[in-house]
Design an enzyme around this catalytic site. Structure first.
Site, PDB file in Angstrom:
ATOM      1  N   PHE A 142       0.863  -1.182   0.000  1.00 31.56           N
ATOM      2  CA  PHE A 142       0.000   0.000   0.000  1.00 31.56           C
ATOM      3  C   PHE A 142       0.900   1.233   0.000  1.00 31.56           C
ATOM      4  O   PHE A 142       1.748   1.390   0.877  1.00 31.56           O
ATOM      5  CB  PHE A 142      -0.928   0.048   1.215  1.00 31.56           C
ATOM      6  CG  PHE A 142      -1.865   1.226   1.180  1.00 31.56           C
ATOM      7  CD1 PHE A 142      -3.062   1.159   0.492  1.00 31.56           C
ATOM      8  CD2 PHE A 142      -1.528   2.412   1.805  1.00 31.56           C
ATOM      9  CE1 PHE A 142      -3.917   2.253   0.429  1.00 31.56           C
ATOM     10  CE2 PHE A 142      -2.375   3.512   1.758  1.00 31.56           C
ATOM     11  CZ  PHE A 142      -3.572   3.431   1.062  1.00 31.56           C
ATOM     12  N   ASP A 233       9.254   2.659   1.544  1.00 31.18           N
ATOM     13  CA  ASP A 233       8.080   3.381   2.046  1.00 31.18           C
ATOM     14  C   ASP A 233       7.996   3.121   3.550  1.00 31.18           C
ATOM     15  O   ASP A 233       7.593   2.045   3.982  1.00 31.18           O
ATOM     16  CB  ASP A 233       6.836   2.873   1.317  1.00 31.18           C
ATOM     17  CG  ASP A 233       5.536   3.496   1.823  1.00 31.18           C
ATOM     18  OD1 ASP A 233       5.531   4.042   2.945  1.00 31.18           O
ATOM     19  OD2 ASP A 233       4.526   3.400   1.111  1.00 31.18           O
ATOM     20  N   LYS A 262       2.896  10.050   8.345  1.00 28.95           N
ATOM     21  CA  LYS A 262       2.178   9.719   9.563  1.00 28.95           C
ATOM     22  C   LYS A 262       2.739  10.280  10.868  1.00 28.95           C
ATOM     23  O   LYS A 262       2.352  11.343  11.312  1.00 28.95           O
ATOM     24  CB  LYS A 262       2.012   8.207   9.649  1.00 28.95           C
ATOM     25  CG  LYS A 262       0.956   7.663   8.675  1.00 28.95           C
ATOM     26  CD  LYS A 262       0.665   6.214   8.915  1.00 28.95           C
ATOM     27  CE  LYS A 262      -0.395   5.666   7.976  1.00 28.95           C
ATOM     28  NZ  LYS A 262      -1.733   6.246   8.206  1.00 28.95           N
TER      29      LYS A 262
END
Length: 409
Positions: A142, A233, A262
């Site tokens: 993702f 990532d 995040k």
């Protein structure tokens, strides 16, 4: 209800004007402190969701409140047409922590991955002589919701109805160096095409699946042999959540490019694409972000990183993660068939539901909410535990006790 009491939250009024892009849990949160949040009815919840691994310091942390208050009273936004001292300080601190020598700042993980993809394409064209650069990513990955990052994402459910997707992406199984090598050889058979490999050190939305150090070392060797960029990532696993500063440290493999978001500013919107100086091919005009790296979010991120260091919260993530893992494994033994496996690093853990548990991860999360504990799914059968890095021993025990009752039904 007295005349001075606030009106109850109206979900129907909310839904009348806000697009239904989220399957929302049926509560409205209005305040938080530490690892707890309160809804509009005054009910408290133990927060092991943390804004989906975002509220690094929990809620209303005094350091973050002071830093944001001080900065917004001075200067909060000016645009990247001017030098921003806080941005330079943040880039230097990230470099000192081993994140990368050069930084581009944006607002989210998807934007950070977009920047990495653009960097890889220009690197492929200008350094490797590739006419149409290809990025290889992993199945079950993702990387975001923009058209490029949703194409990079190796899950068809996120791509449905958004064709035509962006060309230039190929997917291989996660943790499979042989499959990756085969794909590179095939793609480069007639002419060189592969510019970069984009991987999560630990797949988050793919079910909390850690990378295999031996496999990732082979992938690093493959990339080095062909001049291909290796891009990690770390949007979810980075910034101390794994019990180390960076997720790839668990793999003992260095990256050419790292993406963050995040937890970097503890809940304020920020993203970062970090890279080695040797692959920084961007020039003025190649990429930009109006809000990226403004004084406010950079002051917040600096405070988060310095608090993590000063309060030894990366160590706390490791220790409390070990405690949480042990507790979940004990639950797996005491509730046969309810939990098939516990996976992850630090305070990014997933409990995969076993054959004796008929409920989905979303249904378990709803039951946990009803019991006063916030957790989030990571796929249909994995319950994700991502509390703030300030979480205490007592709060871990409390969450485990609630989760045990939820599993008991």
């Amino acid at each position: 209800m007295s005349a001075s009491s606030p009106a109850p939250f109206d979900a129907q009024a909310f839904d009348a004007h806000v697009m239904s892009t989220y399957a929302r849990f049926p509560i409205a949160l209005e305040r938080g402190e530490g690892c707890r949040v309160w809804d509009t009815t005054g009910r408290a919840y133990l927060d092991f969701a943390a804004g989906i691994a975002t509220c690094t310091l929990g809620h209303a942390h005094k350091n973050l409140v002071e830093a944001v208050t001080r900065q917004i009273g001075k200067l909060h936004h000016v645009s990247n047409l001017f030098y921003i001292p806080e941005q330079g300080a943040l880039a230097a601190l990230l470099a000192a922590l081993g994140g990368g020598e050069r930084a581009f700042f944006c607002n989210s993980g998807a934007e950070a991955n977009e920047a990495a993809i653009k960097l890889a394409r220009k690197y492929g064209r200008t350094r490797l002589g590739i006419e149409r650069p290809v990025v290889i990513a992993a199945q079950a990955s993702f990387h975001g919701r923009t058209l490029a990052t949703v194409t990079a994402t190796g899950q068809a459910k996120y791509q449905q109805n958004f064709d035509p997707l962006v060309p230039g992406f190929v997917h291989v199984p996660f943790n499979d160096a042989a499959a990756l090598n085969e794909a590179i050889v095939e793609l480069d058979r007639e002419r060189k095409q592969v510019a970069a490999v984009l991987l999560e050190p630990l797949q988050g939305e793919g079910g909390i699946r850690p990378g295999d150090p031996a496999v990732f070392r082979k992938i690093r060797e493959l990339c080095d042999a062909r001049g291909i960029l290796l891009m990690f990532d770390e949007v979810q696993v980075g910034v101390g959540r794994s019990g180390k500063w960076w997720g790839h440290q668990h793999l003992e493999v260095e990256a050419d490019v790292i993406t963050l978001a995040k937890g970097l500013a503890g809940g304020l919107p920020i993203g970062a694409m970090l890279c080695r100086r040797s692959c920084d091919v961007f020039e003025p005009g190649d990429h930009a972000s109006t809000f990226g790296g403004n004084p406010l979010v950079c002051a917040a991120a600096l405070t988060v990183l310095m608090t993590l260091e000063k309060d030894k919260l990366v160590d706390n993530a490791r220790l409390r993660g070990e405690q949480l893992r042990a507790g979940l494994q004990a639950l797996a033994k005491s509730s046969p068939g309810k939990i098939a496996e516990v996976r992850g690093w630090g305070l990014l853990l997933g409990a995969e539901l076993g054959p004796a548990e008929p409920r989905t991860a979303a249904e378990i999360a709803r039951a946990a909410l009803d019991a006063g504990l916030l957790v989030v799914p990571a796929g249909p059968r994995v319950v994700r535990f991502v509390p703030p890095l300030i979480v205490t021993t007592a709060e871990i025990d409390e969450a485990l006790a609630v989760f045990a009752k939820v599993l008991a039904g």
